[in-house]
Scaffold this motif. Structure first.
Motif, PDB file in Angstrom:
ATOM      1  N   VAL A 140       3.378   9.822 -10.161  1.00 54.86           N
ATOM      2  CA  VAL A 140       2.086   9.664  -9.476  1.00 54.86           C
ATOM      3  C   VAL A 140       2.276   9.921  -7.982  1.00 54.86           C
ATOM      4  N   VAL A 141       3.332   9.335  -7.421  1.00 50.92           N
ATOM      5  CA  VAL A 141       3.644   9.498  -5.991  1.00 50.92           C
ATOM      6  C   VAL A 141       3.957  10.962  -5.672  1.00 50.92           C
ATOM      7  N   MET A 142       4.820  11.576  -6.490  1.00 54.59           N
ATOM      8  CA  MET A 142       5.239  12.959  -6.232  1.00 54.59           C
ATOM      9  C   MET A 142       4.067  13.931  -6.334  1.00 54.59           C
ATOM     10  N   ASP A 143       3.137  13.663  -7.265  1.00 53.63           N
ATOM     11  CA  ASP A 143       1.945  14.519  -7.394  1.00 53.63           C
ATOM     12  C   ASP A 143       1.103  14.456  -6.118  1.00 53.63           C
ATOM     13  N   SER A 144       1.009  13.258  -5.532  1.00 54.91           N
ATOM     14  CA  SER A 144       0.239  13.098  -4.289  1.00 54.91           C
ATOM     15  C   SER A 144       0.906  13.852  -3.133  1.00 54.91           C
ATOM     16  N   ILE A 145       2.243  13.773  -3.062  1.00 55.84           N
ATOM     17  CA  ILE A 145       2.969  14.485  -2.005  1.00 55.84           C
ATOM     18  C   ILE A 145       2.780  15.999  -2.184  1.00 55.84           C
ATOM     19  N   LYS A 146       2.888  16.442  -3.440  1.00 57.89           N
ATOM     20  CA  LYS A 146       2.739  17.873  -3.751  1.00 57.89           C
ATOM     21  C   LYS A 146       1.360  18.376  -3.310  1.00 57.89           C
ATOM     22  N   GLU A 147       0.337  17.587  -3.604  1.00 55.89           N
ATOM     23  CA  GLU A 147      -1.030  17.942  -3.235  1.00 55.89           C
ATOM     24  C   GLU A 147      -1.188  18.068  -1.715  1.00 55.89           C
ATOM     25  N   LEU A 148      -0.561  17.119  -0.984  1.00 56.58           N
ATOM     26  CA  LEU A 148      -0.603  17.167   0.486  1.00 56.58           C
ATOM     27  C   LEU A 148       0.043  18.450   1.011  1.00 56.58           C
ATOM     28  N   ILE A 149       1.195  18.793   0.433  1.00 60.46           N
ATOM     29  CA  ILE A 149       1.910  19.996   0.878  1.00 60.46           C
ATOM     30  C   ILE A 149       1.044  21.225   0.626  1.00 60.46           C
ATOM     31  N   GLU A 150       0.482  21.315  -0.578  1.00 59.06           N
ATOM     32  CA  GLU A 150      -0.330  22.496  -0.935  1.00 59.06           C
ATOM     33  C   GLU A 150      -1.581  22.631  -0.078  1.00 59.06           C
TER      34      GLU A 150
ATOM     35  N   THR B 146       0.883  -1.169   0.000  1.00 60.30           N
ATOM     36  CA  THR B 146       0.000   0.000   0.000  1.00 60.30           C
ATOM     37  C   THR B 146       0.920   1.218   0.000  1.00 60.30           C
ATOM     38  N   VAL B 147       0.716   2.115  -0.961  1.00 62.74           N
ATOM     39  CA  VAL B 147       1.584   3.289  -1.075  1.00 62.74           C
ATOM     40  C   VAL B 147       0.923   4.481  -0.384  1.00 62.74           C
ATOM     41  N   VAL B 148       1.595   4.981   0.656  1.00 62.90           N
ATOM     42  CA  VAL B 148       1.054   6.103   1.428  1.00 62.90           C
ATOM     43  C   VAL B 148       1.946   7.331   1.250  1.00 62.90           C
ATOM     44  N   PRO B 149       1.402   8.414   0.648  1.00 65.61           N
ATOM     45  CA  PRO B 149       2.210   9.629   0.517  1.00 65.61           C
ATOM     46  C   PRO B 149       2.294  10.350   1.859  1.00 65.61           C
ATOM     47  N   CYS B 150       3.381  11.059   2.075  1.00 62.41           N
ATOM     48  CA  CYS B 150       3.587  11.764   3.345  1.00 62.41           C
ATOM     49  C   CYS B 150       4.219  13.124   3.053  1.00 62.41           C
ATOM     50  N   ALA B 151       3.786  14.148   3.781  1.00 64.88           N
ATOM     51  CA  ALA B 151       4.373  15.480   3.627  1.00 64.88           C
ATOM     52  C   ALA B 151       4.840  15.991   4.975  1.00 64.88           C
ATOM     53  N   VAL B 152       6.116  16.341   5.054  1.00 62.64           N
ATOM     54  CA  VAL B 152       6.645  16.989   6.256  1.00 62.64           C
ATOM     55  C   VAL B 152       6.646  18.477   5.921  1.00 62.64           C
ATOM     56  N   ILE B 153       5.850  19.232   6.666  1.00 58.69           N
ATOM     57  CA  ILE B 153       5.683  20.650   6.369  1.00 58.69           C
ATOM     58  C   ILE B 153       6.313  21.478   7.475  1.00 58.69           C
ATOM     59  N   GLY B 154       7.435  22.099   7.138  1.00 52.42           N
ATOM     60  CA  GLY B 154       8.236  22.828   8.110  1.00 52.42           C
ATOM     61  C   GLY B 154       8.028  24.315   8.004  1.00 52.42           C
ATOM     62  N   PRO B 155       9.081  25.082   8.231  1.00 51.57           N
ATOM     63  CA  PRO B 155      10.450  24.626   8.453  1.00 51.57           C
ATOM     64  C   PRO B 155      10.669  24.144   9.897  1.00 51.57           C
ATOM     65  N   TYR B 156      11.819  23.497  10.104  1.00 50.66           N
ATOM     66  CA  TYR B 156      12.193  23.046  11.440  1.00 50.66           C
ATOM     67  C   TYR B 156      12.716  24.255  12.216  1.00 50.66           C
ATOM     68  N   LYS B 157      11.847  24.829  13.041  1.00 48.56           N
ATOM     69  CA  LYS B 157      12.274  25.934  13.907  1.00 48.56           C
ATOM     70  C   LYS B 157      11.805  25.595  15.306  1.00 48.56           C
ATOM     71  N   LYS B 158      12.680  25.764  16.287  1.00 46.85           N
ATOM     72  CA  LYS B 158      12.325  25.400  17.663  1.00 46.85           C
ATOM     73  C   LYS B 158      11.042  26.093  18.110  1.00 46.85           C
ATOM     74  N   PHE B 159      10.170  25.285  18.686  1.00 49.06           N
ATOM     75  CA  PHE B 159       8.888  25.738  19.246  1.00 49.06           C
ATOM     76  C   PHE B 159       7.936  26.347  18.217  1.00 49.06           C
ATOM     77  N   GLN B 160       8.220  26.090  16.930  1.00 46.28           N
ATOM     78  CA  GLN B 160       7.294  26.477  15.854  1.00 46.28           C
ATOM     79  C   GLN B 160       6.646  25.184  15.363  1.00 46.28           C
ATOM     80  N   PRO B 161       5.347  25.214  15.079  1.00 47.18           N
ATOM     81  CA  PRO B 161       4.678  23.977  14.672  1.00 47.18           C
ATOM     82  C   PRO B 161       5.270  23.342  13.403  1.00 47.18           C
TER      83      PRO B 161
END
Length: 193
Positions: A180-190, A138-153
């Motif tokens: 196909v995978v990258m389009d799904s990740i892009k959609e999650l980020i947007e 099962t292919v599950v897309p995932c988006a890590v939405i940052g940036p990595y800043k201390k105490f910022q969500p």
């Protein structure tokens, strides 16, 4: 308690409050059977962050160089990480990854193959498409939405599984499957920025 569970607990205690990690859609990861998690890559902390936010143990492919760091070469295999030689076809790593999926485990991949310098989604490599087509995972897309800043969500979003049944029947190329995978990740980020 396994070493993986112990490490996951310790890393969670440190990273979750530090980056105020919010997880969305972890229920999209099936409770059993093989799963291929494909995520964007914005920071060196992405693998532990995906690892602690996934309800299941994640096996990661990691660049071979970090397995030469004395402490990491001992710890990484205990965390179910295995090396991949970048920039070439690493048959051993491909075999190992397919075995992980065949045995019904979760494989975590960063299709871009390297961190994005800009934070924007880069081009995906054919590997993600190869595993999506060559396994029953099962292919599950995932988006890590940052940036990595201390105490910022920081947000980690797991999307709905991508149905690869038709793509497998049509025998599309690994490159097309990665798109196909990258389009799904892009959609999650947007949608979740």
């Amino acid at each position: 308690m396994t070493f993986y569970s112990f490490a996951k607990f310790i890393v969670s205690v440190v990273l979750k409050p530090l980056y105020r990690i919010k997880v969305v859609g972890s229920e999209n990861i099936p409770k059993e059977g093989s799963v291929l998690i494909c995520s964007n890559h914005i920071d060196n902390l992405d693998p532990p962050v995906v690892g602690i936010t996934s309800p299941r143990t994640v096996h990661f492919m990691a660049k071979e160089e970090i397995f030469h760091v004395p402490i990491l070469k001992t710890i990484l295999p205990k965390l179910h990480a295995f090396p991949v030689k970048r920039g070439m076809s690493d048959r051993e790593a491909l075999r190992k990854a397919l075995k992980v999926l065949k045995e019904g485990h979760v494989l975590g991949l960063f299709p871009e193959g390297t961190r994005s310098k800009t934070g924007e989604l880069g081009k995906g490599l054919a590997g993600a498409g190869f595993f999506a087509l060559r396994s029953e995972a099962t292919v599950v897309p995932c988006a890590v939405i940052g940036p990595y800043k201390k105490f910022q969500p920081l947000k980690v979003v797991y999307g709905k599984p991508i149905d690869f049944t038709q793509h497998r029947l049509e025998k599309i190329s690994a490159e097309e499957a990665t798109l196909v995978v990258m389009d799904s990740i892009k959609e999650l980020i947007e949608k979740n920025r």
